[in-house]
Design an enzyme around this catalytic site. Structure first.
Site, short mmCIF file in Angstrom:
data_model
loop_
_atom_site.label_atom_id
_atom_site.label_comp_id
_atom_site.label_asym_id
_atom_site.label_seq_id
_atom_site.Cartn_x
_atom_site.Cartn_y
_atom_site.Cartn_z
N LYS A 115 1.22 -1.04 0.03
CA LYS A 115 -0.05 -0.04 0.16
C LYS A 115 0.49 1.01 -0.38
CE LYS A 115 -3.93 -0.71 2.28
NZ LYS A 115 -4.44 -0.94 3.73
N ARG A 131 -3.04 3.32 8.28
CA ARG A 131 -3.67 2.04 7.45
C ARG A 131 -2.32 1.45 7.63
NH1 ARG A 131 -4.22 4.63 1.58
NH2 ARG A 131 -5.65 2.45 1.78
N GLY A 172 -8.11 -6.76 4.13
CA GLY A 172 -8.67 -7.04 5.63
C GLY A 172 -8.65 -7.44 6.49
N MET A 222 -5.64 -6.88 8.10
CA MET A 222 -5.59 -6.27 9.30
C MET A 222 -5.99 -4.60 9.68
SD MET A 222 -0.89 -7.16 9.63
CE MET A 222 -1.66 -6.32 7.06
N ARG A 261 -3.60 -2.03 -6.55
CA ARG A 261 -2.80 -3.40 -6.55
C ARG A 261 -3.00 -3.98 -7.50
NH1 ARG A 261 -6.17 -4.85 -1.65
NH2 ARG A 261 -7.85 -5.66 -1.89
N HIS A 263 -6.55 -46.22 -2.81
CA HIS A 263 -6.53 -46.52 -3.88
C HIS A 263 -7.41 -45.76 -4.42
CE1 HIS A 263 -6.17 -49.47 -6.75
NE2 HIS A 263 -7.16 -49.84 -7.19
N ARG A 300 6.74 -49.67 -17.71
CA ARG A 300 7.88 -50.30 -16.31
C ARG A 300 7.34 -51.12 -16.27
NH1 ARG A 300 5.85 -47.74 -10.93
NH2 ARG A 300 4.90 -49.06 -11.07
N GLU A 334 14.45 -45.19 -7.76
CA GLU A 334 13.48 -45.16 -6.05
C GLU A 334 14.17 -45.42 -4.57
OE1 GLU A 334 10.15 -46.64 -7.56
OE2 GLU A 334 10.68 -49.05 -8.41
N SER A 365 14.97 -43.08 -14.30
CA SER A 365 13.62 -42.80 -14.40
C SER A 365 13.63 -42.78 -12.84
CB SER A 365 12.27 -42.94 -15.73
OG SER A 365 10.85 -42.30 -14.27
N GLY A 390 11.43 -42.37 -9.85
CA GLY A 390 10.21 -42.41 -9.18
C GLY A 390 10.87 -41.58 -7.37
N THR A 391 10.20 -40.57 -7.87
CA THR A 391 10.11 -40.06 -5.93
C THR A 391 9.19 -40.10 -5.25
OG1 THR A 391 9.14 -38.06 -7.54
CG2 THR A 391 11.37 -38.10 -7.16
N ASN A 392 8.12 -41.09 -5.69
CA ASN A 392 6.78 -41.18 -4.58
C ASN A 392 7.73 -42.79 -3.50
OD1 ASN A 392 4.87 -41.37 -3.60
ND2 ASN A 392 4.12 -43.20 -4.27
N ASP A 393 8.04 -43.10 -4.31
CA ASP A 393 9.04 -43.90 -3.27
C ASP A 393 10.79 -43.43 -2.76
OD1 ASP A 393 7.58 -46.63 -3.06
OD2 ASP A 393 7.99 -47.15 -4.90
N CYS A 438 9.20 -39.87 -12.85
CA CYS A 438 7.40 -39.73 -12.98
C CYS A 438 7.29 -40.01 -11.39
CB CYS A 438 7.86 -40.95 -13.81
SG CYS A 438 8.67 -42.48 -13.30
N TYR A 485 13.23 -34.43 -18.51
CA TYR A 485 11.89 -34.12 -18.36
C TYR A 485 11.07 -34.41 -17.73
CZ TYR A 485 11.61 -39.51 -18.60
OH TYR A 485 11.88 -40.81 -18.59
P1 ADP Z 1 -7.86 -2.39 3.53
O1 ADP Z 1 -6.25 -3.09 3.43
O2 ADP Z 1 -8.50 -2.92 4.81
O3 ADP Z 1 -8.14 -2.01 2.28
P2 ADP Z 1 -6.97 0.06 3.74
O4 ADP Z 1 -6.20 0.97 4.53
O5 ADP Z 1 -7.26 1.00 2.65
O6 ADP Z 1 -7.49 -0.76 4.30
O7 ADP Z 1 -8.50 1.39 4.66
C1 ADP Z 1 -9.72 1.17 4.49
C2 ADP Z 1 -10.69 2.32 4.05
O8 ADP Z 1 -10.65 2.84 4.83
C3 ADP Z 1 -10.49 2.09 2.24
O9 ADP Z 1 -11.68 1.71 1.96
C4 ADP Z 1 -10.48 3.30 2.21
O10 ADP Z 1 -9.47 4.07 0.76
C5 ADP Z 1 -9.96 4.44 3.40
N1 ADP Z 1 -9.05 5.01 3.45
C6 ADP Z 1 -7.71 4.66 4.42
N2 ADP Z 1 -6.92 6.02 3.94
C7 ADP Z 1 -8.00 7.50 3.27
C8 ADP Z 1 -7.76 7.96 4.30
N3 ADP Z 1 -6.77 9.34 3.65
N4 ADP Z 1 -8.63 9.46 3.33
C9 ADP Z 1 -9.95 8.53 2.99
N5 ADP Z 1 -10.14 7.43 3.02
C10 ADP Z 1 -9.57 6.08 3.43
MG MG Z 2 -7.63 -0.82 0.92
MG MG Z 3 8.06 -47.80 -6.55
#
Ligand code: ADP
Ligand code: MG
Ligand code: MG
Length: 885
Positions: A25, A95, A104, A106, A339, A455, A617, A753, A772, A774-777, A840, A860
């Site tokens: 981020k 953030r 989501g 953290m 991202r 099996h 074989r 093997e 060849s 035989g990586t399982n055995d 194999c 191969y």
């Molecule tokens: P997550 O990783 O859970 O998406 P974010 O850090 O991206 O958390 O933030 C959660 C929400 O808050 C997101 O929708 C983001 O766009 C919004 N947000 C974060 N920082 C700001 C900011 N400085 N101004 C306005 N909205 C923000």
């Molecule tokens: Mg976000």
């Molecule tokens: Mg065998």
């Protein structure tokens, strides 16, 4: 302190290359800022700071606190605002942001800086009182929950009560005065929850918020997510402190999420959602139903057009599909995050191919954009992802794909109905080799017992047949031919649906969507072929599988096992006769019966693969798999005795029992296996060699061309074994040539093997044309664990507790078993520089293992037909990654 580590970076100091330090981020907003995309000003606390704190039980490293204050002071100077200032207050978000995106997982805190002192001027500056109090109540709730650990319901209950009292549905229906009252309530509740220790100083709050984000790196859901994605716990998270922009300043403000292409199909089209007069999490949290992005054109046309331009620009700049967050404050657009977007398999393939066509990326880059494991999902008909049906039971996802069929409770019945084209699901307590004919023609297999390597599972995976194994609590009554699942009883002909990718079992027939091996898929796999060094072959032992393998791009057969051919129900009697033979004549007679059947098997495979090499074989049975079970046979004899069965019948079964007893082994896995049996009974390899050559010659005669014949001796550990077997096979082969008055090229090699074979590979190579692995055995004997016992026992715990990084049967144990492969290749080639080497077995279709096999210089890999495209792509990626290094 002079040489202090730099823990805080201003927005303008960063860029994308600093992702490990600034997190995804932080680096993303810095890069956007660098290329002129409007981003709210910010500073970032590095992942290093988080790691340092984690290492020290949460205590911050020296200087971090001061550096944060320094970062804040500079931010205040740039913005002309001050945190906590009654006239010109600065509001920030705090953030989280790890190196790999963990959406989501953290915590983030918005509107920090709002307080009793600042709320009025926030209102005045925005000319919107309601907005200011809305920010304030949001802040108290987020801060209280995330930083102080106050239970969410404390706030939610108060909010619900207020809405009830006022008779409104939506948060947005609350007035400024309502919200003012709510803030007072929230503050009081918070203070009560903390026994009077609620902090009101924004500077103190900022430090605590940063610390809370550090701590959220270790929260349980982040922990679970990291494990599932293989992200290391040691990386830590960065923390971004960013000036707030407000999407909740009235109807000319908005917030939203958008993608530069459709992440589920890959189509380049408008994809996203927005809400006017809303902040942050409102869009994703589902409090209000967001609107499709297209509708924004009418509401905020200028910002909309600017957003489209920015989206295109960010995609162009990052050369990948982008997943973005934006906020519009009073008609002005700000980007808050970008991202590389997560996508389905189909979307991954389509975007990669399209981007090459658009000149955005090279073919090589496209190959790195598609995860090989994802292709698997594309190769099987699947359950419609939009289907909301609930499973009646969940077993082990033993073989992926989806199956819909009518139930059958015994293999003969399944074979018959399946053979007539009916869609059948075979339901068994567990399956035995005797069931194979039923398994082969079923859509899917459901078992009450047995694990991922039962099996049924192994066979089903090899054949691309869906399998759910070990479904807990299902009750099968084989006599009545019923199964009871979750209180409901199903009989022959009733329909179930299996999802072998998840282990779910459904009542009735769910809609299946066919695999879509479209042009894009073709393109990606063809590009992979241009790049890869490793050959890709398939393991197949019949015409259908061999044809499928060829269709999916296999360049030969790396392993045609012959013992499965012996297990078909029409052969088992002859095979048992051969094994139970008391003398060479009896054995020769039994083999005489088997030879034409074997020849027919080989002709089918050779016809499908003509022009390509096929490794056959020779018989490698754990003997007991062909024999009646010792206990069962004893009971049978006992029963016949009690019943007073006819003397000849009794004598026959007693005879069998005596033989079973004689051949009974304490530990069949380490008993008369592989070439050991052939050493005792040379007529077996001799018969097989004849059958192979007769088949190859017949196919040549009929088709005008045949296959490259490669005869493989199993489980050699001593050079002498191979020499003896080689002589037997060569003699038989030459004899057949002579009889036919024709010859063809053939080679003789062995499986490596057992550790001793790898360690003495220089000696064994003297008698081998190819190896060849035989990586399982090799895994079983190298680590000293039996696969079935390990997987149904301790291995799960080992992996969960990180004693072992992953299941060594799925992905090769590079440090241990991998060394044996490396030594085997090196020593083998020391004797014969051009010795052909392959692998194999299941590892041959595993992306991580393929990367390793590429690095040790194997020629191969060979895997199950349905994994051939995955192996082709993996081999190309392995090559590209090794070039990068
Ligand atoms: P997550 O990783 O859970 O998406 P974010 O850090 O991206 O958390 O933030 C959660 C929400 O808050 C997101 O929708 C983001 O766009 C919004 N947000 C974060 N920082 C700001 C900011 N400085 N101004 C306005 N909205 C923000
Ligand atoms: Mg976000
Ligand atoms: Mg065998």
């Amino acid at each position: 302190m002079t040489d202090q580590t730099k823990y805080v970076y201003d927005l303008a100091e960063g860029d994308m290359s600093m992702k490990p330090l600034l997190g995804g981020k932080g680096a993303g907003i810095a890069e956007m800022n660098k290329i002129g995309v409007p981003v709210p000003d910010a500073f970032t606390v590095t992942t290093e700071a988080c790691v340092a704190a984690m290492k020290n039980d949460g205590t911050w490293p020296d200087g971090l606190s001061d550096q944060i204050d320094g970062g804040l002071a500079r931010l205040e100077e740039r913005t002309g605002l001050q945190l906590g200032d009654a006239e010109n207050p600065l509001l920030v978000s705090v953030r989280s942001g790890a190196v790999q995106s963990m959406p989501g997982m953290m915590d983030t805190i918005l509107n920090l800086g709002i307080s009793d002192e600042t709320v009025e001027s926030v209102a005045k500056l925005a000319d919107n009182e309601r907005f200011a109090w809305d920010c304030y109540r949001r802040f108290i709730q987020m801060y209280g929950e995330v930083v102080e650990g106050i239970e969410p319901h404390v706030y939610e209950d108060a909010l619900t009560k207020l809405k009830d009292d006022k008779g409104v549905e939506q948060d947005t229906d609350l007035t400024a005065d309502d919200l003012k009252g709510l803030v007072a309530t929230f503050k009081q509740l918070s203070n009560e929850a903390l026994g009077g220790n609620w902090t009101t100083d924004p500077h103190e709050q900022l430090h605590r918020a940063v610390n809370a984000v550090f701590k959220s790196w270790l929260n349980p859901r982040a922990e679970v997510y990291r494990k599932s994605q293989g992200i290391s716990r040691d990386l830590g998270t960065a923390v971004n402190v960013q000036q707030m922009v407000f999407g909740n300043r009235g109807d000319t403000s908005a917030t939203g999420v958008c993608f530069s292409r459709n992440p589920s199909t890959g189509v380049k089209e408008l994809y996203g959602e927005f809400l006017t007069n809303a902040q942050g999490e409102d869009v994703v949290a589902g409090i209000r139903t967001p609107r499709p992005l297209a509708e924004m054109e009418e509401v905020l046309p200028e910002a909309f057009r600017e957003l489209l331009d920015t989206m295109a620009r960010l995609e162009e700049h990052n050369k990948d599909m982008q997943d973005m967050e934006f906020t519009i404050e009073d008609r002005k657009l700000y980007m808050l995050q970008t991202r590389n977007g997560k996508r389905t398999a189909a979307a991954a393939v389509k975007t990669a191919v399209d981007m090459v066509d658009e000149g955005l990326i090279t073919k090589e880059e496209a190959l790195l954009r598609v995860e090989p494991a994802q292709l698997d999902a594309l190769l099987h008909p699947g359950i419609d992802p939009n289907d909301a049906s609930e499973a009646i039971v969940k077993g082990l996802p033993a073989s992926p794909g989806a199956a819909v069929g009518a139930l059958s409770f015994n293999a003969d019945d399944a074979a018959e109905r399946g053979g007539q084209g009916e869609n059948v699901i075979l339901v068994r307590y567990e399956t035995t080799p005797d069931d194979i004919h039923g398994v082969m023609v079923s859509q899917g297999v459901l078992t009450a017992h047995g694990g991922m390597t039962s099996h049924a599972a192994v066979v089903a995976r090899g054949m691309g047949i869906t399998c759910v194994a070990g479904a807990p609590g299902i009750k099968i009554d084989p006599k009545a031919e019923t199964v009871t699942i979750n209180g409901k009883t199903y009989g022959t002909g009733d329909t179930l649906t299996l999802n072998g990718s998840t282990g779910d079992v459904f009542d009735g027939a769910l809609e299946l969507v066919p695999p879509d091996l479209n042009e894009d898929f073709e393109k990606i796999t063809t590009w992979a072929d241009e790049v890869r060094r490793l050959g890709v072959r398939a393991n197949a032992e019949n015409f259908e599988d061999a044809s499928k393998a060829r269709e999916l791009g296999a360049e030969g057969i790396g392993l045609a096992r012959t013992e499965h051919m012996f297990m078909a129900s029409d052969r088992l009697p002859a095979v048992r006769k051969m094994i139970l033979a008391e003398n060479e004549e009896q054995r020769a007679a039994a083999l005489e019966e088997i030879l034409p059947m074997q020849q027919k098997d080989f002709e089918a495979i050779f016809t499908a693969m003509k022009g390509l090499p096929v490794t056959v074989r020779l018989l490698d049975p754990p003997l007991h798999e062909f024999l009646p079970n010792l206990v069962d046979q004893s009971l049978l004899v006992q029963r016949l005795e009690i019943e007073g069965a006819p003397e000849d019948k009794l004598a026959k079964e007693r005879e069998t029992l005596a033989q079973v007893k004689k051949l009974h082994e304490q530990n069949p896995m380490l008993g008369t296996r592989g070439c050991r049996l052939a050493m005792l009974y040379p007529s077996i390899p001799e018969m097989q060699a004849r059958a192979i050559i007769k088949a190859a010659l017949a196919v040549q005669e009929r088709e005008g061309e045949t296959v490259g014949v490669e005869i493989m001796i199993p489980l050699v550990v001593i050079k002498k074994e191979l020499e003896v077997q080689r002589e037997i096979v060569t003699k038989a082969v030459e004899d057949e040539f002579e009889k036919a008055g024709k010859r063809l090229d053939y080679t003789i090699g062995t499986m490596i093997e057992i550790p001793r074979a790898a360690l003495t590979a220089d000696q064994i190579a003297e008698a081998a044309d190819f190896f060849s692995f035989g990586t399982n055995d090799l895994t079983q004997t190298g680590i000293g664990i039996s696969r079935d016992d390990a997987e149904s026992g301790f291995l799960g715990h080992y992996v969960a507790d990180e004693v072992m990084p992953k299941n060594p049967f799925e992905s090769i144990d590079v440090d241990g078993v991998g060394q044996l492969v490396r030594i085997g290749v090196e020593k083998g080639r020391a004797t014969k520089p051009n010795l052909k080497t392959g692998v194999c077995g299941e590892h041959g279709g595993d992306p991580a293992s393929i990367e390793f096999f590429n690095s040790v210089g194997l020629d191969y890999v060979s895997c199950s037909p349905f994994r051939v495209p995955i192996a082709r792509l993996s081999a190309a990626r392995a090559e590209l990654l090794s070039r990068k290094k």
